[in-house]
Motif scaffolding. Structure first.
Motif, PDB file in Angstrom:
ATOM      1  N   LEU A  20       0.843  -1.183   0.000  1.00 25.84           N
ATOM      2  CA  LEU A  20       0.000   0.000   0.000  1.00 25.84           C
ATOM      3  C   LEU A  20       0.881   1.236   0.000  1.00 25.84           C
ATOM      4  CD1 LEU A  20      -2.512  -1.072   2.791  1.00 25.84           C
ATOM      5  CD2 LEU A  20      -2.840  -1.204   0.321  1.00 25.84           C
ATOM      6  N   ARG A  21       0.422   2.276  -0.652  1.00 24.34           N
ATOM      7  CA  ARG A  21       1.148   3.539  -0.650  1.00 24.34           C
ATOM      8  C   ARG A  21       0.344   4.545   0.151  1.00 24.34           C
ATOM      9  NH1 ARG A  21       0.971   8.289  -3.006  1.00 24.34           N
ATOM     10  NH2 ARG A  21      -0.410   7.803  -4.715  1.00 24.34           N
ATOM     11  N   ALA A  22       0.994   5.162   1.114  1.00 26.64           N
ATOM     12  CA  ALA A  22       0.332   6.179   1.936  1.00 26.64           C
ATOM     13  C   ALA A  22       0.001   7.391   1.073  1.00 26.64           C
ATOM     14  CB  ALA A  22       1.240   6.587   3.088  1.00 26.64           C
ATOM     15  N   ILE A  66       2.102  10.660  14.587  1.00 26.70           N
ATOM     16  CA  ILE A  66       1.270   9.469  14.728  1.00 26.70           C
ATOM     17  C   ILE A  66       1.985   8.350  13.975  1.00 26.70           C
ATOM     18  CG2 ILE A  66      -1.000   8.422  14.353  1.00 26.70           C
ATOM     19  CD1 ILE A  66      -2.044  11.389  14.057  1.00 26.70           C
ATOM     20  N   TYR A  67       2.451   7.365  14.723  1.00 25.07           N
ATOM     21  CA  TYR A  67       3.173   6.233  14.139  1.00 25.07           C
ATOM     22  C   TYR A  67       2.158   5.168  13.745  1.00 25.07           C
ATOM     23  CZ  TYR A  67       7.375   8.508  15.798  1.00 25.07           C
ATOM     24  OH  TYR A  67       8.380   9.411  16.004  1.00 25.07           O
ATOM     25  N   TYR A 129       4.359  10.438   5.862  1.00 23.06           N
ATOM     26  CA  TYR A 129       5.647  10.110   5.255  1.00 23.06           C
ATOM     27  C   TYR A 129       6.259   8.942   6.004  1.00 23.06           C
ATOM     28  CZ  TYR A 129      10.357  10.736   3.363  1.00 23.06           C
ATOM     29  OH  TYR A 129      11.550  10.535   2.736  1.00 23.06           O
ATOM     30  N   GLU A 130       6.584   7.894   5.273  1.00 25.17           N
ATOM     31  CA  GLU A 130       7.226   6.697   5.825  1.00 25.17           C
ATOM     32  C   GLU A 130       6.490   6.157   7.049  1.00 25.17           C
ATOM     33  OE1 GLU A 130      11.412   7.583   6.304  1.00 25.17           O
ATOM     34  OE2 GLU A 130      11.752   7.380   4.145  1.00 25.17           O
ATOM     35  N   ASP A 131       5.203   5.948   6.907  1.00 27.59           N
ATOM     36  CA  ASP A 131       4.335   5.367   7.941  1.00 27.59           C
ATOM     37  C   ASP A 131       4.197   6.231   9.186  1.00 27.59           C
ATOM     38  OD1 ASP A 131       3.435   3.052   6.614  1.00 27.59           O
ATOM     39  OD2 ASP A 131       5.288   2.000   7.087  1.00 27.59           O
TER      40      ASP A 131
END
Length: 166
Positions: A20-22, A66-67, A129-131
């Motif tokens: 999946l792409r954020a 938010i991780y 960005y990057e999860d």
């Protein structure tokens, strides 16, 4: 159904099956007086598709983050020193905690985090960005924009040397 989207760099190689792409871009959102932040629909759709539903919110370098998708755990796993890892988690949990997305697509930011960062009743910018979803209050967003723009010419030269033209 296989994901047929293409890589974010504009290349023709499709994303790996199942990846999946954020969402890309900045999204303005309001933190209400109760500390609730309504996530953009694209964020909600992305988070709904993740196998790991845990969200951890805390402060890092003066910004709320938010991780998602196990990114907090991956970050901690890179810290080999157990004492440093313990101190980092202690600091993070002082102002942060696990959060859930409610049926209206909102999360409630922890009170201590809101207080320390002055987030209540503010329109903020979100960037995925990057999860990690970073929450930029107006002053921090403007500061980061100035910093990024100050490198515009040198970045363009470096990218051109790599054969990348934006």
């Amino acid at each position: 159904m296989e994901d047929q989207r293409h890589s974010p760099a504009g290349g023709s190689a499709p994303l790996a099956p199942g990846r999946l792409r954020a969402p890309l871009g900045f999204y303005p959102c309001k933190v209400d007086s109760a500390g609730r932040l309504k996530l953009p629909a694209k964020y909600q759709e992305y988070l709904d598709r993740l196998p790991d539903k845990y969200l951890f919110v805390t402060e890092s370098r003066g910004l709320a983050r938010i991780y998602t998708n196990g990114s907090w755990e991956r970050r901690l796993a890179r810290i080999e020193d157990p004492q440093l890892r313990w101190r980092e988690t202690f600091r993070a949990e002082l102002v942060g905690c696990d959060v859930d997305v409610d049926p209206q697509g909102r999360i409630t930011l922890p009170q201590q985090l809101r207080k320390e960062l002055g987030l209540e009743d503010k329109t903020v910018q979100l960037r995925f960005y990057e999860d990690v979803i970073t929450i930029y209050p107006p002053d921090k967003f403007e500061e980061e924009l100035r910093r990024v723009n100050s490198h515009r010419e040198s970045d363009a030269e470096r990218l051109a040397a790599l054969g990348i033209d934006f």
